[in-house]
Motif scaffolding. Structure first.
Motif, mmCIF file in Angstrom:
data_model
loop_
_atom_site.group_PDB
_atom_site.id
_atom_site.type_symbol
_atom_site.label_atom_id
_atom_site.label_comp_id
_atom_site.label_asym_id
_atom_site.label_seq_id
_atom_site.Cartn_x
_atom_site.Cartn_y
_atom_site.Cartn_z
ATOM 1 N N ASN C 319 -5.450 -26.811 26.089
ATOM 2 C CA ASN C 319 -6.158 -26.132 27.140
ATOM 3 C C ASN C 319 -6.499 -27.306 28.426
ATOM 4 O OD1 ASN C 319 -6.829 -23.684 26.470
ATOM 5 N ND2 ASN C 319 -8.345 -23.975 25.226
ATOM 6 N N TYR C 321 -4.165 -29.725 28.999
ATOM 7 C CA TYR C 321 -2.772 -29.630 29.440
ATOM 8 C C TYR C 321 -2.504 -28.532 30.548
ATOM 9 C CZ TYR C 321 -0.256 -34.042 28.258
ATOM 10 O OH TYR C 321 -0.222 -35.349 28.210
ATOM 11 N N SER C 322 -3.057 -27.163 29.865
ATOM 12 C CA SER C 322 -2.699 -26.392 30.850
ATOM 13 C C SER C 322 -3.663 -26.360 32.129
ATOM 14 C CB SER C 322 -2.859 -24.995 30.145
ATOM 15 O OG SER C 322 -1.833 -24.703 29.223
ATOM 16 N N ALA C 325 -2.211 -28.845 34.563
ATOM 17 C CA ALA C 325 -1.205 -28.284 35.225
ATOM 18 C C ALA C 325 -1.565 -27.405 36.370
ATOM 19 C CB ALA C 325 -0.088 -27.683 34.109
#
Lengths: 377, 377, 377, 377
Positions: C319, C321-322, C325
């Motif tokens: 979560n 990392y997403s 991004a």
């Protein structure tokens, strides 16, 4: 008993506790500041009329004159009266059982402790949580070195019932607890923090060397703390954290103790008092159940039922007995039983059980696995 | 009381239960098949010598002649003797409390139930689990329609203590439970399956319409089942699964009930008896605690302590009282107290608590947050 | 991949699973019965346009012609299409991964199994619960004899989401599961009972010798069972109870397995999948944690994080990392980030942490225990 | 990625996290202080040889020259190198993701935070616990006022793995964590206390106004604290207690947060991350499950599976996929599969499930409830 009359919470707990093993019998008391109400209560407890007293002074005077005087006096009054009552009875030669905190001032506590030593009388203080079998098991384990040298102690006692200003809404229990004249200097720290402090010391055997504390009062208008954070340094280097709170919504009576040593740790949570969790260094967490065969004598001597039978089992059983008694009395008195005398198991329920066993055995033994109907259902 | 003498498990439970609320007093008994041992036990319980009897027949005969005869007879003997004893006392006009299962044969159970109706006497059967407050709460919730129409009932009662052939190693409790002559046709299904069956019916109000069962005996040489699987079809279409086992290692006394209806479900686990879990359709699981303010009268009337105070709290308190009494008696008798009279909280412990409160308040009020040492530690 | 397009639950799970360790890459697919929607979905997954197919037949034909044809075909379609799709790909020489249940009829299942043997192709079936590390640990323990001979198996799989007739309210997932043409003869027993059955057999190694069952349909108008009770007799004498339900309010995905042997027992509950409980005869219940150092190679090879880090730890990390991004992309695209790109920890949060450490160390080292304010807060 | 090569724990977590949703792809790295080992590791991850670098400086220089340069740099090195690496990449115009704690000195942290603001680059810090969906739900609930004004915050992060001096027994992870030159001034307080501190602030939105702390070092010879007690006063009057420990035997990764407000409380425990407990004033404790339909968008956007499917469900599924891939590869390579490719469900297992359903339906539909044998078992 002094105090603990009609509507008192802790007085009733004392009486049930005394009856549990037949340890002590209630034979005399000054139960209420309202003498008439106290006499009425005494009668409801089956006491002889001449042993219900208007106040503790009358009780002391009268009991002293009796050959069959009481052995022990249980003091269940608000904190600020513990000292004069205990002092009077101790000096007169009676043994005493007293609610905690012992007194509302340090001076009184020191004086009382000195008096106990001087008179040679017995004075027990009801730090309830040291009555739990698994707390004794925990103490034995620490004492036997199973945790190694203790490093960290986490103890907490959060409650929720005083999260709002109920003391100003007629709740008498809350009123005296928030009144410095009746409770002393401590609010949550005195009422429940002392339990936590005693529990931590009792299990670990550690003595506090220094403490630093942060008290807070969250409910507006309240005169004493309702939340306390305390950092503790114990002799020998162990460190402790203590939290007591009367405003912790969601916590009914959340006494929790965790002890960490060089070789292992223990966890105990009062709402699940039969379970003690132990983890050894690099080991698996083990569930130690009250009643298990390998427990210490200290735990065994405080145990009445086998593992898996929480103490509520006894109360469930008592509910049946009280229900049976009520059903019988109601029938004799030609009235409907009260709630506890309703929905109790009767002979027909027993019959249904026997019929069920019969059908089960028949079904299991039959060819073709038939569906059978238990007779008498 | 008939049976329940020295070393008997359930007899002692009956006595504690009767004392809990002072519901009934123990005044007479035929406690043991060995009359001498029975008399000794009666004395230990404080009974008058003339009310300790050699057997139930003597007891019946003698009590009938007394003005102050017993009101109720509690039968705590092995299963096969329930019938003749209960029959004798009922016919003589006494009320009766009897252990389950009621009898060892269906014929006897039917006869006894008929006798109760005919004599108008009271006969209670100790299906313990229906004494729990939260079971009454569950029953009220089902009855009030909070779960909607019931669909599925899962009930189980696993135990571990008979996982090996202890009946052939001198365990008397296991011996009569595995002897068809004393226990009847059912092993685990009779001893504990009947509890599960009663509990499911008690909470849901459902009647079993048909059952099909698979009994197994896992311990070699055992004469009765030690594991039972039963599928149940209840009137109205609900389905049930019942599991009883005496060989389920890891399960101390794992009575568990789960009820699923069209609108919600309930879960209750006996080793955590104060908690009842309710989930409504599409809702969150809620924890209902014994003692909560919004419970039914049926639950409240069976409750002695507030939420978060498991019933073990009363036993912990009783341990203090019994410990205090033992300490006092030991001192009088000039001997060391037994385990329960040791490590009890005394005045000095009370003093330490007061000193702690003082240090906490001082530290919290001081500038610069000093580390203080509680006096008297 | 065949099936598993836009909005499909299990197809997405398959893709995440394949990505987790980089085990397989998604390169081709026929994702939807609506070809246009399928192509759109394929594009969203980054697939080359020429490898998104209108249906599985086109996919089979086209892939066969490619040098870089897919290695494995994952079948994520409703039950009734498993057979023709699997058959076609197996016969063409592809390896196959298929959702359970394998087929909707026994004949098809037998045929498919024979085809696998005949073609020598690989065909995996996604019995999810046999992927859990602690299930492998359990299997190893049983296999190593730590429980002794198995006596009793309790397995259950209750769900709540179909407690009402959602299949007639537009829920597509429920619709095909309650349609005998798509699901076969079993409702809950086929959809989830097969998981439970497989799990019990997988862990114990026992083979069912005979079963007797009671299916029920509680939701009006439903064509297949939504609750199943099954009694099982295993080879060698062990007994089992299996419960599957789609109407068990309060049970999200309650797969639970309990295995009792002559020497010990195991318990595992899928909603807490990292914990395995073991109790030996007369022993304490031990908590075996996923990731512990002494586990079997079978468990270790399926473990990515240490004890105490539930697999959700990886998702929490994902979560972040997403979210990172998304925050970066949103900034580049000059728009506000979506929810996952909000409230993510940034440099200033890191700074606050460092400032906190500084204040803590300063306070601890100072004389007089000052209250300090972390800089930068 | 900088750091995180062979054997690194957190680097692998970063990679799995990036793959989970396909958020970011790993295309370049300087993985190891030993360049050769780093290149070998890069190859194992499928990186092009020309994008595996000897150190971060080479990486920076080379990537700057590429058109397809990396978007984001993830820093997974020991604490003391965070600052120079982050500084270099930020100044060169790259976005950065960095492990916590941000730096080892407050000066560096302040400088880095200023640099982020000045360059306008993105810099995320991996405070893992703020990635959990239920932590976002908790934050939303506090923010929406469901708890009222916050009064008390209890946060703790106990670990057990450093209970002995493993840093002097070759454990590299422990070695740098106990080295002030690599970790900065804080031991447990820096390594994990910062997580706890961030988590408490993140959920409550409260800012610490003042703290007072007691650090301890229990393992002999250790240079930094391994246990920290902190009392916190938040702006607005809330009080907090924070405990971090590396010596708490029995605690694998015991992050726990409890927040108490005027109107309600929340509890969350990381080892059970899908459950959030809420209690309103005078209300029942409710279990809020990750995935429930009524959660906030903040939680939903971080959720991949339905309620009752712990995230381990995805890993279990991934284990199947990795097992299938391994089995296929092993067959192709003519070797036995490794552990993860063994004991995987195959077509025959699927067949057994179908046969089971058939037998169940037949048994349930038959008269006389026969015991049937599933075909193909």
């Amino acid at each position: 008993m002094v105090g603990g009359g009609e509507g008192a919470y802790i007085g009733n707990i004392h009486r049930i506790a005394a009856r549990q093993d037949g340890a002590l019998q209630l034979v005399a008391g000054a139960f209420d500041v309202d003498a008439a109400r106290g006499h009425k209560f005494a009668a409801s407890q089956g006491l002889a009329a001449d042993r219900s007293y208007g106040d503790y002074k009358q009780m002391l005077e009268a009991e002293l004159k009796r050959e069959d005087r009481v052995d022990v006096v249980a003091i269940c009054t608000p904190n600020h009266t513990h000292f004069p009552i205990a002092k009077a009875f101790l000096e007169a030669g009676f043994d005493v059982i007293c609610e905690k905190p012992l007194t509302t001032t340090l001076e009184d506590a020191v004086a009382l402790d000195a008096l106990v030593k001087q008179t040679g009388r017995f004075m027990g203080v009801t730090y309830t949580y040291s009555g739990y079998p698994m707390i004794h098991e925990a103490r034995e384990m620490v004492s036997a070195g199973k945790l190694g040298k203790i490093r960290v102690v986490q103890v907490e006692y959060p409650l929720e019932w005083m999260a709002t200003a109920i003391e100003s809404e007629g709740n008498a229990q809350a009123a005296w607890r928030t009144d410095p004249k009746k409770s002393g200097r401590g609010g949550s720290i005195g009422d429940i923090g002392t339990h936590a402090y005693h529990l931590a010391g009792f299990v670990t055997g550690l003595k506090a060397q220094a403490i630093t504390a942060d008290l807070a009062t969250f409910v507006e208008g309240r005169q004493l703390d309702d939340n306390a954070h305390v950092m503790i340094r114990y002799e020998g280097g162990a460190r402790g954290l203590l939290w007591s709170s009367q405003v912790a919504i969601g916590c009914s009576n959340g006494v929790r103790l965790r002890v960490f040593g060089e070789k292992g740790s223990l966890q105990w949570f009062q709402e699940n008092p039969n379970d003690l969790l132990f983890t050894g260094l690099l080991g698996r967490t083990e569930l130690i159940k009250r009643g298990a065969g390998d427990l210490s004598e200290a735990a065994k001597s405080r145990t009445r039922t086998p593992p898996g039978h929480p103490e509520g089992y006894l109360e469930a059983f008592a509910n049946l007995y009280s229900g049976f008694a009520e059903a019988i009395n109601a029938r004799r008195e030609g009235r409907a039983p009260t709630a506890i005398g309703q929905n109790i198991p009767l002979a027909y329920d027993g019959l249904k059980g026997v019929a069920f066993v019969d059908a089960v055995v028949d079904s299991s033994q039959a060819d073709g696995q038939p569906w059978l109907t238990p007779v008498a259902v």
